[in-house]
Design a protein around this motif. Structure first.
Motif: not given
Length: 113
Positions: A61, A64-66, A68-69
């Motif tokens: 997670i 994935q967050y990194r 997306t950013r």
């Protein structure tokens, strides 16, 4: 198809862990920082598998967050460059162009003057 294969592999792995845990039901001593207790081995095995799965999921997670950013930052940079150059190319057009290049239909040379 890749997601389905990973779900099937995860299900088989979980089934193997469950079978291994059911076979090992005797109590074993578990040492904690503050003491010791006897816990059924099935709980130790299942608890360890769950903790490992949660740790891997948490790292996934965060990754994935990194990503997306990073994608949003690059899209903003690309939009800024397009406004400087005055090029009306949209992100959707660039995605279509990249998928065409992946499919072997490179149309970049056709647009050159």
């Amino acid at each position: 198809m890749k997601v389905q294969a990973s779900i099937i592999v995860a299900f088989i792995f979980a089934l193997l862990i469950a079978l291994f845990a059911v076979v090992n039901v005797e109590a074993v001593p578990v040492d904690y920082v503050w003491g010791q207790s006897n816990v059924p081995l099935i709980l130790v095995i299942i608890g360890s598998a769950l903790f490992g799965g949660l740790a891997v999921g948490l790292f996934g997670i965060v990754r994935q967050y990194r990503l997306t950013r990073r994608i949003k930052t690059l899209e903003k940079q690309m939009a800024g460059l397009q406004s400087i150059e005055g090029d009306p190319v949209t992100i959707e057009a660039m995605k279509a162009e990249s998928s065409d290049a992946v499919n072997g239909q490179d149309r970049y040379n056709e647009r050159l003057p």
